[in-house]
Design a protein around this motif. Sequence first.
Motif, PDB file in Angstrom:
ATOM      1  N   LEU A  74      43.666  47.594  39.118  1.00 19.23           N
ATOM      2  CA  LEU A  74      42.245  47.346  39.362  1.00 19.23           C
ATOM      3  C   LEU A  74      42.018  46.523  40.620  1.00 19.23           C
ATOM      4  O   LEU A  74      41.123  46.830  41.405  1.00 19.23           O
ATOM      5  CB  LEU A  74      41.604  46.664  38.149  1.00 19.23           C
ATOM      6  N   PHE A 134      39.786  47.943  43.643  1.00 15.60           N
ATOM      7  CA  PHE A 134      38.548  47.253  43.994  1.00 15.60           C
ATOM      8  C   PHE A 134      38.597  46.647  45.390  1.00 15.60           C
ATOM      9  O   PHE A 134      37.772  46.962  46.238  1.00 15.60           O
ATOM     10  CB  PHE A 134      38.230  46.170  42.951  1.00 15.60           C
ATOM     11  N   VAL A 180      37.667  53.231  40.800  1.00  9.88           N
ATOM     12  CA  VAL A 180      37.562  51.864  40.266  1.00  9.88           C
ATOM     13  C   VAL A 180      37.177  51.928  38.785  1.00  9.88           C
ATOM     14  O   VAL A 180      37.713  51.171  37.975  1.00  9.88           O
ATOM     15  CB  VAL A 180      36.563  51.021  41.082  1.00  9.88           C
ATOM     16  N   THR A 236      31.107  47.716  42.136  1.00  2.14           N
ATOM     17  CA  THR A 236      31.484  48.913  42.891  1.00  2.14           C
ATOM     18  C   THR A 236      30.380  49.963  42.842  1.00  2.14           C
ATOM     19  O   THR A 236      30.030  50.535  43.886  1.00  2.14           O
ATOM     20  CB  THR A 236      32.803  49.499  42.353  1.00  2.14           C
TER      21      THR A 236
END
Length: 99
Positions: A14, A18, A68, A89
């Motif tokens: 992650l 991100f 994401v 996001t």
Amino acid sequence: MTGLRRLWRGELPLADAFWSWAVLGGIALNGVTTFLFLMLISAGRPIEAFFIGYAISVPYNICVAVGVWRSAEAYAGDRRWATIARVVTCIGMALLSIT
């Protein structure tokens, strides 16, 4: 291209999805395409401007948002971070797509 496939599938951590793809990649790609869009509009080339400004950045933004989202699903840490990453996001990619 392998990194982009891994992003799309949600196979990246992650933090990498991100920070590397959404934040840094999003700012870089959207900044360049916006600059080129403005230059082409100023030069009286609206079709090329549209292509550069939207046909490149919007698919990237969609791919990043999906990547994401999927990486957040697989995130083993605190679920709040996964939710924050998803929300930031999606909002960020939507804003970058319409500007």
